[in-house]
Design an enzyme around this catalytic site. Structure first.
Site, PDB file in Angstrom:
ATOM      1  N   GLY A 137     107.882  22.399 -71.868  1.00 49.41           N
ATOM      2  CA  GLY A 137     107.714  20.952 -71.966  1.00 49.41           C
ATOM      3  C   GLY A 137     106.279  20.517 -71.687  1.00 49.41           C
ATOM      4  O   GLY A 137     105.835  20.524 -70.532  1.00 49.41           O
ATOM      5  N   LEU A 138     105.567  20.174 -72.746  1.00 42.07           N
ATOM      6  CA  LEU A 138     104.213  19.636 -72.590  1.00 42.07           C
ATOM      7  C   LEU A 138     104.115  18.288 -73.321  1.00 42.07           C
ATOM      8  O   LEU A 138     103.761  17.266 -72.730  1.00 42.07           O
ATOM      9  CB  LEU A 138     103.161  20.619 -73.129  1.00 42.07           C
ATOM     10  N   TRP A 169     110.046  16.780 -78.737  1.00 40.11           N
ATOM     11  CA  TRP A 169     109.776  17.816 -79.742  1.00 40.11           C
ATOM     12  C   TRP A 169     109.789  19.198 -79.096  1.00 40.11           C
ATOM     13  O   TRP A 169     108.873  19.983 -79.298  1.00 40.11           O
ATOM     14  CB  TRP A 169     108.434  17.583 -80.455  1.00 40.11           C
ATOM     15  N   GLU A 371     101.825  22.804 -81.906  1.00 41.15           N
ATOM     16  CA  GLU A 371     100.851  23.715 -81.259  1.00 41.15           C
ATOM     17  C   GLU A 371      99.426  23.384 -81.684  1.00 41.15           C
ATOM     18  O   GLU A 371      98.621  24.279 -81.947  1.00 41.15           O
ATOM     19  CB  GLU A 371     101.168  25.167 -81.606  1.00 41.15           C
TER      20      GLU A 371
END
Lengths: 392, 245
Positions: A137-138, A169, A371
């Protein structure tokens, strides 16, 4: 979907740059994909369902965190091996590669790199076998390319912390047993916390109606006053370099993975073009088709060589985040263009589930964004060559 | 229980077969070699029996250094050690002779091979091995179970199956059905690095046969499509042109 007749293109004999062991790793993963993924993937993608039954097999062959040492349940393989595995898994489907990428690079990597001995022993063997699945989770609803603006935070309460906020997401979220979550403490420093399913106030609602990565489960992580024991905080890192290090590992895997998707599209287009007869001859005989195929194999060859060099650098601990950014950006863009051209060669058949093209094409729309977006990676290169940041 | 599994390497099943210009040899240029699929079945069954009964599985190959990646693969799948007889495998007699020489020095309980290799399809090695070693030899076995010092094997025969018993030690050639081949795993690949792979020199052996010439089958003729309502024409062509009726 029709039978998996994939034959890997190797125009520049890149295989000669690999060791016998690398080739065995790749061929093993390819055999797994042909046997377990190809026969079922189209059906699961059409139904927008993650094929959970693959987890056990992925764990058994060692697709989760192959670079983690054997004492923690990994295989202790090098980064070229990891890259080749990601290439083969994504040749099957980007969603399956994403699941393995998240588990290996975004969950096992931070626990192995920044975790305490007790955390490594508790989590890594079960994550390597697939008994436990993890997520990362970022990204937040309002903070994607700018993770430093995150609002997810935790407050010190003596022997535990109280975590609040939300992540969005998140691949694997709906079924993950643990989440490696990045959040700010009261001093505004980013730390990694291992949040376990079942902790009160922690929920993972699923994201529906995706047109991409349909065979992968995506969701949110919601933290409503979640009590997290202090021993679940990763002790080895503070600041954004924690999650960014994880992303380096994952982006490295993506740079290789998308070559697999591109090779699958090219291989299918080449075969189809030699079989499809129009105007009395195979469409492969026409100059415009040959232009497409020739450009595809040229770009795939360049991407293969870029990956191999990046793998050598990463094995020597010399691959910079900027080099990884360049490879991720270049290769995803290459793959998405090839998927589109391959779709055209397949004509109307290209939009059906008989061929993997449309599935790869739609998957890559996610891969070009997650990413680090296509544009952000460009700015990373721009920053690197000019010394001037264009996104701060 | 000591198992010996004979491994040969064969061209990948998708290989386009060509021969050298003098037609005397297979053109191996650019060809990828795999473990003979029937040998892989034999290896898998040996590993299953080892897991159930204990023991060791040795794999053996008669070949040059280029067969070592496939021996490493056999080790990655689970074999304990490997032996390579350092020689070109010229014909079945030579291969069986060399394997028998090694087997005589080690008392194996069960020696397994594939029923044949999928390149030259001779299917002679298992029976020749039995002869060289003076052991029972069962060819084309679809099932193998071991109970104490007796093995039960099944063979497919016309219209049914044959169940045989053989006293250990014995030789058998594996057919589809005996086991489902395994995909190695990454840990196995890493472990295979350090497993022993012994190279032994071949024993003197008489050459009994050699390949004189290879020819590809004639290219397929053009396919003629006949209207389903025109059975008369079909019969006529089968009679006068194809001459099959």
């Amino acid at each position: 979907m029709a039978a998996d007749l994939f034959q890997s293109p190797d125009y520049f004999n890149v295989d000669d740059l690999l060791t016998d062991e690398h080739k065995l790793v790749r061929d093993t993963t390819r055999a797994f994909v042909k046997k377990e993924v190809s026969p079922i993937i189209e059906d699961f993608a059409q139904r927008a369902e993650f094929p959970k039954q693959l987890i056990k097999g992925l764990g058994e062959i060692g697709a989760f965190g192959p670079f983690v040492p054997q004492e923690y349940g990994g295989s202790g393989l090098d980064y070229i091996s990891y890259g080749l595995m990601m290439q083969e898994l994504e040749r099957g489907d980007s969603g399956i590669r994403s699941t393995a990428s998240v588990q290996g690079s975004l969950v096992m990597f931070p626990i192995f790199t920044f975790g305490s001995e007790a955390q490594k022993k508790k989590y890594l063997p079960k994550l390597a076998s697939g008994e436990w699945m993890g997520c990362f989770g970022l990204t937040e609803p309002d903070h994607g390319s700018n993770p430093n603006g995150m609002i997810t935070n935790f407050k010190d309460k003596g022997d535990h912390v109280i975590l609040n906020g939300a992540k969005m997401w998140i691949s694997n979220a709906p079924f993950a047993d643990i989440a490696v979550v990045w959040a700010k403490n009261e001093q505004g420093e980013v730390h990694g916390l291992i949040v376990e399913r079942g902790m009160k106030g922690f929920t993972t609602p699923e994201t529906h109606n995706k047109w991409s990565l349909r065979a992968s489960a995506t969701g949110e992580l919601v933290f409503d006053n979640v009590k997290v024991p202090k021993e679940n905080i990763l002790p080895g890192v503070k600041g954004l370099k924690g999650p960014l290090n994880c992303l380096n590992s994952a982006r490295f895997g993506i740079a290789w993975g998308v070559v697999g998707a591109a090779m699958d599209c090219y291989d299918s287009a080449l075969r189809y073009s030699k079989q499809r007869i129009q105007f009395g001859k195979p469409i492969a005989a026409f100059q415009l088709t040959q232009k497409k195929l020739a450009e595809m194999i040229t770009e795939i060859t360049k991407a293969q060589l870029l990956c191999w060099r990046l793998g050598v650098l990463r094995n020597e601990h010399r691959a910079t985040p900027q080099q990884i950014s360049m490879a991720k950006r270049n290769n995803v863009n290459m793959a998405i263009q090839i998927a589109r051209e391959a779709r055209q060669i397949h004509g109307a058949m290209g939009i059906t589930g008989e061929y993997p093209i449309m599935r790869h094409s739609m998957n890559l729309e996610s891969v070009i964004t997650y990413e680090g977006t296509h544009d952000i990676h460009l700015l990373i290169t721009g920053y690197d060559v000019t010394g001037i940041s264009a996104f701060e | 229980m000591k198992f010996l599994v004979c491994i040969s390497q064969v061209p990948d099943t998708t290989t386009k077969i060509t021969f050298t210009p003098d037609k005397k040899a297979f053109n191996a240029q650019g060809v990828q070699f795999i473990i003979n699929p029937y040998d892989e079945i034999a290896l898998t069954r040996a590993l299953e029996l080892k897991e159930a009964l204990g023991g060791t599985v040795t794999v053996i190959n008669v070949g040059q250094t280029n067969t070592e990646p496939n021996l490493r693969k056999a080790l990655a799948i689970g074999a304990d050690d490997a032996i390579r007889v350092n020689a070109e495998p010229t014909d079945a007699y030579f291969v069986a002779f060399q394997i028998a020489e090694v087997a005589k020095k080690n008392s194996y309980d069960i020696i397994l091979t594939g029923k044949e290799s999928i390149d030259y399809n001779g299917g002679q090695v298992p029976t020749m091995l039995g002869e060289f070693l003076g052991l029972p030899s069962v060819s084309v076995a679809t099932k193998l179970d071991v109970n104490g010092s007796v093995a039960t094997l099944e063979r497919e025969i016309d219209g049914g199956k044959e169940i045989l018993e053989a006293k250990l030690p014995f030789v058998a050639g594996a057919q589809k059905g005996m086991a489902e081949p395994r995909i190695p795993n990454m840990r196995g690949i890493m472990t295979a690095r350090t497993k022993p792979l012994a190279v032994v020199e071949p024993a003197a052996c008489e050459m009994l046969s050699s390949s004189a010439q290879f020819d590809l089958p004639a290219a397929k003729g053009e396919c003629k499509m006949i209207d389903p309502n025109n059975v008369g024409e079909l019969v006529n062509l089968l009679h006068t042109e194809a001459k099959v009726i």
